[in-house]
Motif scaffolding. Structure first.
Motif, PDB file in Angstrom:
ATOM      1  N   ASN A 182       0.823  -1.212   0.000  1.00  0.00           N
ATOM      2  CA  ASN A 182       0.000   0.000   0.000  1.00  0.00           C
ATOM      3  C   ASN A 182       0.855   1.259   0.000  1.00  0.00           C
ATOM      4  OD1 ASN A 182      -1.885   1.994   0.329  1.00  0.00           O
ATOM      5  ND2 ASN A 182      -2.770   1.192   2.232  1.00  0.00           N
ATOM      6  N   LEU A 183       1.061   1.830  -1.182  1.00  0.00           N
ATOM      7  CA  LEU A 183       1.738   3.133  -1.257  1.00  0.00           C
ATOM      8  C   LEU A 183       0.695   4.206  -1.594  1.00  0.00           C
ATOM      9  CD1 LEU A 183       5.110   2.360  -3.129  1.00  0.00           C
ATOM     10  CD2 LEU A 183       4.544   2.078  -0.729  1.00  0.00           C
ATOM     11  N   ALA A 184      -0.555   3.901  -1.276  1.00  0.00           N
ATOM     12  CA  ALA A 184      -1.648   4.819  -1.612  1.00  0.00           C
ATOM     13  C   ALA A 184      -1.875   5.828  -0.485  1.00  0.00           C
ATOM     14  CB  ALA A 184      -2.914   4.028  -1.914  1.00  0.00           C
ATOM     15  N   GLN A 185      -2.535   5.389   0.573  1.00  0.00           N
ATOM     16  CA  GLN A 185      -2.873   6.325   1.646  1.00  0.00           C
ATOM     17  C   GLN A 185      -1.606   6.796   2.365  1.00  0.00           C
ATOM     18  OE1 GLN A 185      -5.434   4.576   4.588  1.00  0.00           O
ATOM     19  NE2 GLN A 185      -6.461   6.509   5.018  1.00  0.00           N
ATOM     20  N   GLY A 186      -1.548   8.086   2.656  1.00  0.00           N
ATOM     21  CA  GLY A 186      -0.341   8.645   3.269  1.00  0.00           C
ATOM     22  C   GLY A 186      -0.321   8.485   4.771  1.00  0.00           C
ATOM     23  N   GLY A 201       0.484  -5.664  -7.791  1.00  0.00           N
ATOM     24  CA  GLY A 201       0.596  -5.805  -6.338  1.00  0.00           C
ATOM     25  C   GLY A 201       1.106  -4.558  -5.629  1.00  0.00           C
ATOM     26  N   VAL A 202       0.907  -3.396  -6.264  1.00  0.00           N
ATOM     27  CA  VAL A 202       1.269  -2.128  -5.604  1.00  0.00           C
ATOM     28  C   VAL A 202       0.086  -1.174  -5.751  1.00  0.00           C
ATOM     29  CG1 VAL A 202       2.842  -0.142  -5.567  1.00  0.00           C
ATOM     30  CG2 VAL A 202       3.733  -2.422  -6.102  1.00  0.00           C
ATOM     31  N   ALA A 203      -0.360  -0.618  -4.623  1.00  0.00           N
ATOM     32  CA  ALA A 203      -1.480   0.326  -4.671  1.00  0.00           C
ATOM     33  C   ALA A 203      -0.971   1.754  -4.615  1.00  0.00           C
ATOM     34  CB  ALA A 203      -2.433   0.069  -3.514  1.00  0.00           C
ATOM     35  N   ALA A 204      -1.478   2.582  -5.540  1.00  0.00           N
ATOM     36  CA  ALA A 204      -1.219   4.025  -5.525  1.00  0.00           C
ATOM     37  C   ALA A 204      -2.573   4.710  -5.645  1.00  0.00           C
ATOM     38  CB  ALA A 204      -0.324   4.399  -6.698  1.00  0.00           C
ATOM     39  N   VAL A 205      -2.608   6.028  -5.458  1.00  0.00           N
ATOM     40  CA  VAL A 205      -3.893   6.721  -5.578  1.00  0.00           C
ATOM     41  C   VAL A 205      -4.061   7.212  -7.015  1.00  0.00           C
ATOM     42  CG1 VAL A 205      -5.334   8.616  -4.742  1.00  0.00           C
ATOM     43  CG2 VAL A 205      -3.749   7.493  -3.177  1.00  0.00           C
ATOM     44  N   PRO A 206      -5.163   6.877  -7.676  1.00  0.00           N
ATOM     45  CA  PRO A 206      -5.384   7.395  -9.028  1.00  0.00           C
ATOM     46  C   PRO A 206      -5.529   8.917  -9.005  1.00  0.00           C
ATOM     47  CG  PRO A 206      -7.316   6.178  -8.254  1.00  0.00           C
ATOM     48  CD  PRO A 206      -6.261   6.019  -7.210  1.00  0.00           C
ATOM     49  N   ARG A 222       8.386   2.175   5.659  1.00  0.00           N
ATOM     50  CA  ARG A 222       9.693   1.619   6.024  1.00  0.00           C
ATOM     51  C   ARG A 222      10.444   1.189   4.763  1.00  0.00           C
ATOM     52  NH1 ARG A 222       7.973  -2.973   8.445  1.00  0.00           N
ATOM     53  NH2 ARG A 222       5.843  -2.297   8.122  1.00  0.00           N
ATOM     54  N   ASN A 223      11.781   1.212   4.857  1.00  0.00           N
ATOM     55  CA  ASN A 223      12.600   0.892   3.676  1.00  0.00           C
ATOM     56  C   ASN A 223      12.251  -0.468   3.089  1.00  0.00           C
ATOM     57  OD1 ASN A 223      13.755   3.307   4.176  1.00  0.00           O
ATOM     58  ND2 ASN A 223      15.693   2.497   4.964  1.00  0.00           N
ATOM     59  N   GLU A 224      12.008  -1.454   3.962  1.00  0.00           N
ATOM     60  CA  GLU A 224      11.745  -2.798   3.411  1.00  0.00           C
ATOM     61  C   GLU A 224      10.428  -2.849   2.625  1.00  0.00           C
ATOM     62  OE1 GLU A 224      12.323  -2.047   6.594  1.00  0.00           O
ATOM     63  OE2 GLU A 224      11.132  -3.248   7.992  1.00  0.00           O
ATOM     64  N   VAL A 225       9.483  -2.007   3.020  1.00  0.00           N
ATOM     65  CA  VAL A 225       8.205  -1.961   2.288  1.00  0.00           C
ATOM     66  C   VAL A 225       8.440  -1.337   0.907  1.00  0.00           C
ATOM     67  CG1 VAL A 225       5.862  -0.995   2.299  1.00  0.00           C
ATOM     68  CG2 VAL A 225       6.883  -1.831   4.428  1.00  0.00           C
ATOM     69  N   LEU A 226       9.273  -0.293   0.885  1.00  0.00           N
ATOM     70  CA  LEU A 226       9.572   0.351  -0.404  1.00  0.00           C
ATOM     71  C   LEU A 226      10.340  -0.606  -1.315  1.00  0.00           C
ATOM     72  CD1 LEU A 226      10.494   3.967   0.774  1.00  0.00           C
ATOM     73  CD2 LEU A 226       8.361   3.192  -0.254  1.00  0.00           C
ATOM     74  N   GLN A 227      11.216  -1.416  -0.700  1.00  0.00           N
ATOM     75  CA  GLN A 227      11.966  -2.393  -1.509  1.00  0.00           C
ATOM     76  C   GLN A 227      11.034  -3.447  -2.117  1.00  0.00           C
ATOM     77  OE1 GLN A 227      14.842  -3.451   1.404  1.00  0.00           O
ATOM     78  NE2 GLN A 227      16.134  -1.690   0.887  1.00  0.00           N
ATOM     79  N   GLU A 228      10.090  -3.880  -1.315  1.00  0.00           N
ATOM     80  CA  GLU A 228       9.117  -4.863  -1.820  1.00  0.00           C
ATOM     81  C   GLU A 228       8.321  -4.258  -2.986  1.00  0.00           C
ATOM     82  OE1 GLU A 228       6.301  -6.126   1.177  1.00  0.00           O
ATOM     83  OE2 GLU A 228       5.280  -7.435  -0.255  1.00  0.00           O
ATOM     84  N   ALA A 229       7.933  -2.988  -2.811  1.00  0.00           N
ATOM     85  CA  ALA A 229       7.187  -2.322  -3.883  1.00  0.00           C
ATOM     86  C   ALA A 229       8.054  -2.213  -5.137  1.00  0.00           C
ATOM     87  CB  ALA A 229       6.748  -0.926  -3.427  1.00  0.00           C
ATOM     88  N   ALA A 230       9.336  -1.907  -4.952  1.00  0.00           N
ATOM     89  CA  ALA A 230      10.253  -1.746  -6.099  1.00  0.00           C
ATOM     90  C   ALA A 230      10.335  -3.047  -6.888  1.00  0.00           C
ATOM     91  CB  ALA A 230      11.623  -1.303  -5.624  1.00  0.00           C
ATOM     92  N   ALA A 231      10.444  -4.161  -6.172  1.00  0.00           N
ATOM     93  CA  ALA A 231      10.560  -5.448  -6.858  1.00  0.00           C
ATOM     94  C   ALA A 231       9.303  -5.712  -7.691  1.00  0.00           C
ATOM     95  CB  ALA A 231      10.757  -6.560  -5.822  1.00  0.00           C
TER      96      ALA A 231
END
Ligand code: GLN
Length: 412
Positions: free
Chosen positions: A43-47, A370-375, A397-406
């Motif tokens: 979830n990289l959508a809600q801040g 598998g990555v959520a962003a806000v339209p 957290r960095n590990e969440v961003l890494q998972e999103a990057a992959a």
């Protein structure tokens, strides 16, 4: 009676809900969080920041519960918290404010914004909002029966030297008239990451004085300003103190969006109205959490330095990730969001993805990548304007961003 029967009964009675709720939809941001949970997407959508909150803050709240502070606090906020807010205002804005007459503690900055609008706006008064805007401001204006005038912010174009989102001074000037009651500013800005410059704020300030207009300034990301830029508060500009409502909260800076503790700082006469509205909207923010928040506001400078350093790293990481995945990503100078345009990706993959239109892309990405962003449509008055945009949050957290990057690498 079961659900469908109740619905049928209601329509037979022609029990209609209010017209005002027809003018806005449910939150696109919150909807994406639900979708992320449903599809198990990152979830990289809600801040909301997902790091642990400061220990003193946690202890402050627990001790308050144990000490029996479990009934209503004074409706406009506990003395400890209001005093801590005034002290921080002195440190950040350099202004002395009275915790007794100029501070209202609210349930998050969300309540501070709507209570402020209710406190100053009459039906059919005009309120100016920069677009793209944090989605709440739209429904906030509808609920307070205001008419919204939008002023557009434009992203840096590929071939210009500009790196910041900008707005046209003449367009802003034209938005003011004798019906204008207030302008909403959000700096650092959600969703663009724009940090309003002194020149821009001075221009706005001049217009507000000319047309006798209030400023409601949402400064919730004030500790997230990058590249040596300066966060400037409207209230510090000459002639603005008397007409400015400054909103903030503990949510982002101290990673406690679920505590719902925010505040509005305004001159005594305006505060009186805000407090009246606030009292009848919510009575008050959670008492023990206000005590915890008071502790957080007393954290030393070092806390903010570390916070900023962590965000500088995350911003670089997510920016590179998004650019590598094929997005046109605009570097934010503040807050923790990155806006992107996916026109190029869309043109190259449209046939393969088989989506109806760009508005389906964010849902597809949550489901398939598998990555959520806000339209982007959530930030524009007309969804079409934001159809090729997405907003990603790096408040993770960095590990969440890494998972999103992959996962995002699969887009290429
Ligand atoms: N301000 C945050 C965002 O823009 C959270 C919004 C919300 O759900 N209250 O994502």
């Amino acid at each position: 009676m079961s659900g469908p029967d109740v619905e049928k009964n209601q329509s037979m009675l022609s029990l209609a809900t209010s017209e005002r709720t027809e003018f806005f939809t449910e939150s696109v941001i919150r909807e994406m969080t639900r979708l992320a949970l449903e599809h198990n997407a990152v979830n990289l959508a809600q801040g909301f920041p997902d790091y642990d909150l400061p220990e003193v803050m946690k202890k402050g709240a627990i001790e308050a519960i144990e000490a029996g502070l479990n009934q209503y606090a004074i409706t406009w906020g506990t003395k400890n918290l209001r005093e801590a807010i005034a002290k921080k205002f002195k440190a950040v804005q350099g202004l002395e404010i009275s915790p007794e007459t100029e501070v209202t503690v609210t349930c998050g900055s969300t309540e501070a914004m709507i209570a402020s609008l209710f406190a100053i706006v009459n039906p059919s008064d005009e309120v100016i909002v920069f677009e793209p805007f944090y989605e709440n401001y739209g429904p906030d204006a509808v609920l307070s029966s205001a008419i919204t005038q939008y002023v557009s912010m434009k992203p840096p174009s590929k071939d210009s030297k500009e790196t910041e989102w900008t707005f046209d001074f003449d367009e802003l000037k034209a938005a003011f008239n004798d019906k204008t009651k207030a302008i909403i500013i959000n700096t650092p800005n959600n969703p663009t990451g724009k940090v309003f410059t002194r020149k821009e704020l001075e221009f706005i300030a001049e217009l507000c004085q000319k047309w006798n207009v209030f400023v409601i300034t949402d400064e919730i990301y004030d500790h997230m300003v990058y590249d040596g830029l300066e966060h400037i508060s409207m209230v510090t500009l000459p002639g603005m103190r008397e007409r400015t409502i400054t909103i903030n909260a503990i949510s982002k800076t101290y990673s406690a969006t679920g505590w719902r503790v925010g505040w509005a700082v305004a001159p005594p006469a305006i505060t009186k109205s805000i407090r009246k509205v606030h009292d009848f909207l919510t009575v008050g923010a959670p008492h023990p959490l206000q005590e915890g928040a008071a502790k957080a506001l007393g954290l030393p400078q070092d806390y903010y330095k570390k916070l900023l350093a962590a965000y500088v790293y995350r911003r670089e990481f997510l920016l590179k990730t998004l650019q590598n995945a094929g997005f046109e990503a605009w570097k934010p100078y503040g807050a923790y969001y990155i806006m992107v345009d996916f026109t190029d990706l869309w043109e190259r993959n449209q046939e393969k993805w088989k989506l109806n239109n760009e508005l389906d892309f964010a849902h597809w990405m949550a489901r398939e990548i598998g990555v959520a962003a806000v339209p982007g449509n959530g930030f524009y008055r007309i969804p079409f304007y934001g159809r090729t945009k997405l907003r990603f949050s790096f408040g993770r957290r960095n590990e969440v961003l890494q998972e999103a990057a992959a996962k995002l690498a699969k887009l290429k």
